[in-house]
Design a protein around this motif. Structure first.
Motif, mmCIF file in Angstrom:
data_model
loop_
_atom_site.group_PDB
_atom_site.id
_atom_site.type_symbol
_atom_site.label_atom_id
_atom_site.label_comp_id
_atom_site.label_asym_id
_atom_site.label_seq_id
_atom_site.Cartn_x
_atom_site.Cartn_y
_atom_site.Cartn_z
ATOM 1 N N ILE A 86 7.234 1.810 -11.049
ATOM 2 C CA ILE A 86 6.155 1.055 -11.698
ATOM 3 C C ILE A 86 5.155 0.566 -10.659
ATOM 4 C CG2 ILE A 86 5.607 -1.036 -12.990
ATOM 5 C CD1 ILE A 86 8.325 -0.762 -14.376
ATOM 6 N N VAL A 87 5.666 -0.003 -9.571
ATOM 7 C CA VAL A 87 4.794 -0.561 -8.533
ATOM 8 C C VAL A 87 3.970 0.537 -7.871
ATOM 9 C CG1 VAL A 87 4.772 -1.714 -6.288
ATOM 10 C CG2 VAL A 87 6.266 -2.552 -8.103
ATOM 11 N N ASN A 88 4.635 1.616 -7.459
ATOM 12 C CA ASN A 88 3.932 2.678 -6.729
ATOM 13 C C ASN A 88 2.937 3.430 -7.602
ATOM 14 O OD1 ASN A 88 5.262 2.166 -4.287
ATOM 15 N ND2 ASN A 88 7.005 3.437 -4.868
ATOM 16 N N ASN A 89 3.171 3.438 -8.910
ATOM 17 C CA ASN A 89 2.240 4.110 -9.817
ATOM 18 C C ASN A 89 1.006 3.269 -10.119
ATOM 19 O OD1 ASN A 89 3.839 6.384 -10.045
ATOM 20 N ND2 ASN A 89 4.869 5.703 -11.909
ATOM 21 N N ASN A 90 1.053 1.993 -9.764
ATOM 22 C CA ASN A 90 -0.040 1.104 -10.157
ATOM 23 C C ASN A 90 -0.694 0.357 -8.998
ATOM 24 O OD1 ASN A 90 -0.099 0.930 -13.337
ATOM 25 N ND2 ASN A 90 2.061 1.016 -12.749
ATOM 26 N N LEU A 91 -0.075 0.384 -7.827
ATOM 27 C CA LEU A 91 -0.651 -0.310 -6.677
ATOM 28 C C LEU A 91 -0.878 0.654 -5.526
ATOM 29 C CD1 LEU A 91 1.493 -3.597 -6.573
ATOM 30 C CD2 LEU A 91 -0.785 -3.292 -7.559
ATOM 31 N N THR A 92 -1.940 0.437 -4.799
ATOM 32 C CA THR A 92 -2.229 1.234 -3.602
ATOM 33 C C THR A 92 -2.828 0.332 -2.541
ATOM 34 O OG1 THR A 92 -4.443 1.800 -4.421
ATOM 35 C CG2 THR A 92 -2.658 3.362 -4.906
ATOM 36 N N GLY A 93 -2.938 0.880 -1.338
ATOM 37 C CA GLY A 93 -3.647 0.192 -0.272
ATOM 38 C C GLY A 93 -3.101 -1.189 0.042
ATOM 39 N N ARG A 94 -4.024 -2.135 0.216
ATOM 40 C CA ARG A 94 -3.627 -3.487 0.611
ATOM 41 C C ARG A 94 -2.788 -4.175 -0.466
ATOM 42 N NH1 ARG A 94 -5.041 -8.845 0.524
ATOM 43 N NH2 ARG A 94 -4.704 -9.965 2.510
ATOM 44 N N PHE A 105 2.272 -6.566 -1.932
ATOM 45 C CA PHE A 105 3.434 -6.651 -2.817
ATOM 46 C C PHE A 105 4.717 -6.429 -2.014
ATOM 47 C CE2 PHE A 105 6.768 -4.763 -5.347
ATOM 48 C CZ PHE A 105 6.849 -5.637 -6.420
ATOM 49 N N ASN A 106 4.717 -5.413 -1.166
ATOM 50 C CA ASN A 106 5.902 -5.130 -0.358
ATOM 51 C C ASN A 106 6.255 -6.314 0.552
ATOM 52 O OD1 ASN A 106 6.117 -2.596 -1.476
ATOM 53 N ND2 ASN A 106 5.118 -1.538 0.225
ATOM 54 N N TYR A 108 9.613 -7.494 -0.932
ATOM 55 C CA TYR A 108 10.687 -6.911 -0.123
ATOM 56 C C TYR A 108 10.895 -7.614 1.210
ATOM 57 C CZ TYR A 108 10.478 -2.974 -3.372
ATOM 58 O OH TYR A 108 10.508 -2.206 -4.499
ATOM 59 N N GLY A 109 9.844 -8.270 1.711
ATOM 60 C CA GLY A 109 9.955 -8.966 2.985
ATOM 61 C C GLY A 109 9.295 -8.247 4.137
ATOM 62 N N ARG A 110 8.748 -7.068 3.905
ATOM 63 C CA ARG A 110 8.017 -6.344 4.954
ATOM 64 C C ARG A 110 7.071 -5.338 4.301
ATOM 65 N NH1 ARG A 110 13.272 -3.153 7.526
ATOM 66 N NH2 ARG A 110 13.805 -1.918 5.677
ATOM 67 N N ARG A 111 5.961 -5.088 4.943
ATOM 68 C CA ARG A 111 4.963 -4.162 4.394
ATOM 69 C C ARG A 111 5.454 -2.729 4.428
ATOM 70 N NH1 ARG A 111 1.621 -7.942 7.119
ATOM 71 N NH2 ARG A 111 0.068 -8.898 5.714
ATOM 72 N N ASP A 112 6.182 -2.389 5.497
ATOM 73 C CA ASP A 112 6.685 -1.034 5.700
ATOM 74 C C ASP A 112 8.177 -1.026 5.391
ATOM 75 O OD1 ASP A 112 7.472 1.442 6.552
ATOM 76 O OD2 ASP A 112 6.676 1.269 8.574
#
Length: 389
Positions: free
Chosen positions: A11-19, A24-25, A29-33
């Motif tokens: 759901i997240v990857n289908n609707n969010l991109t870029g910054r 969100f990550n 999740y606690g880290r961008r990567d």
């Protein structure tokens, strides 16, 4: 399961991109990567052929002056049953073993050191039916049963510690049943076992029809790769259960579970509980849940006034790892078999304990005294009222 949501990550990857996706990550999740690790081409091909998901993530620690890194590769396996529940017991069990062996073989070629299955992985979750036959026939010896013998060979082949949750028949004590996790060493020996501490009595999950609370305490198993413990399924709702494994020195605590979505399920809590335990106790946690629908030959009711039915609903998978700093990786699918791998540096546990001082500040003496008072028959809660002198 084509109409089911694949995963929160989808759901997240289908609707969010870029910054937005990076933020969100970072927040969730606690880290961008995600620190995704490269898998062997042969592993990816084998997973595709056997139709299971595979993913791997890193949990690094800072380099220390006095200790070398303590790197361990840990794997989680989630899967559905492999034969209809009206087939003979041995046929059902052997079909699951054959399916799972393909996943273990991939874990072995990826160099996984410790692997854990979901709760009661070698059978359907038949306890909802409250029927004794044929489901009690799945029970076997923890030390010498066919499932343990099967796993011993793979443990030696891949120098892998295997954490296996089964329905145990205690042949030395009147053939009674336990919900037991067996820990098999990389040498092929059984290090020990742990029996489920907390037994649910909630609707379809009234498992006390089959087994009662365990009698093994909170053992931590010292393996070649680190100290591990097993908090079986319903025990994840009990914070003191998590705490005792930490006090006994666990570095990784597995939570093999069978839990469903829907009104009676716990999906909205799933992403919280093992993560909270990792943060509070400064150790790694691994949450593993089975996948799929399981339909049984006879209808059963759920003590909720609703019509009888033949299945519990969706076991939603979503297995994941969390580090002692609260950083977690993406979960596996809600609907598909999968192998999740984490490469973790166990040095991170002590680094986080030194930084956050939770163990230093936890005041066990105060709580032990308070809990002793709670158990007194004439206990009076410590409540202060407005006009009380």
């Amino acid at each position: 399961m084509e109409n089911e949501t694949v995963s929160l990550e989808a759901i997240v990857n289908n609707n969010l991109t870029g910054r937005d996706l990076q933020e969100f990550n970072r927040i969730y999740y606690g880290r961008r990567d995600h620190n995704e690790l490269k898998l062997k081409d042969s592993s990816i091909a084998a997973a595709k052929e056997a139709d299971f998901e595979i993913a791997a993530y890193g949990f690094p620690a800072k380099k220390e002056h006095t200790r070398p890194p303590r790197i361990v590769k840990v794997g989680l396996i989630q899967h559905s049953i492999a034969a209809p529940t009206d087939r003979p017991v041995n046929e059902q069990k052997n079909a699951i073993l054959a399916k799972v062996k393909k996943i273990i073989d991939v874990a072995g070629q990826e160099g996984v050191n410790i692997i854990c299955f979901h709760e009661l992985w070698n059978m359907p979750f038949a306890f909802c039916t409250r029927e004794k036959q044929p489901w009690c026939e799945f029970a076997e010896s923890a030390e010498e049963g066919p499932t343990t013998r099967f796993l011993k060979e793979l443990a030696v082949k891949y120098a892998m510690v295997i954490v296996s949750s089964i329905l145990e028949r205690d042949e030395n004590h009147s053939d009674i049943l336990w919900n037991t996790t067996v820990v098999i060493s990389d040498t092929g020996n059984v290090i020990g076992k742990h029996r489920k501490n907390h037994i649910p009595r909630v609707g379809d999950f009234n498992e006390s029809n089959y087994y009662m609370e365990g009698n093994t305490g909170h053992p931590v198993f010292a393996t070649r790769y680190g100290k591990i413990a097993v908090n079986i399924c319903f025990g994840r709702h009990h914070v003191l259960n998590w705490m005792m494994f930490g006090l006994n020195g666990a570095e990784i605590v597995f939570n093999p579970s069978c839990t469903v979505a829907g009104e009676a399920g716990s999906e909205y809590m799933w992403n919280i509980e093992a993560r909270n335990a990792a943060i509070t106790n400064c150790y790694y946690t691994a949450a593993i849940n089975r996948v799929g629908y399981e339909e049984f030959p006879n209808e059963f009711t759920s003590a909720d006034g609703k019509p009888a039915h033949k299945d519990l609903g969706l076991f939603y998978g979503s297995s994941y790892f969390c580090g002692p700093d609260g950083v977690r990786c993406p979960g596996l699918s809600r609907t598909k078999d999968g192998l999740l791998i984490a490469e973790m540096d166990l040095n991170l546990n002590r680094q986080i304990r030194d930084r956050r001082c939770y163990y230093m500040t936890q005041r066990l003496d105060m709580y032990a005294d308070s809990l002793r008072k709670v158990l007194d028959l004439d206990y009076k809660p410590q409540v202060v009222h407005e006009n009380e002198k």
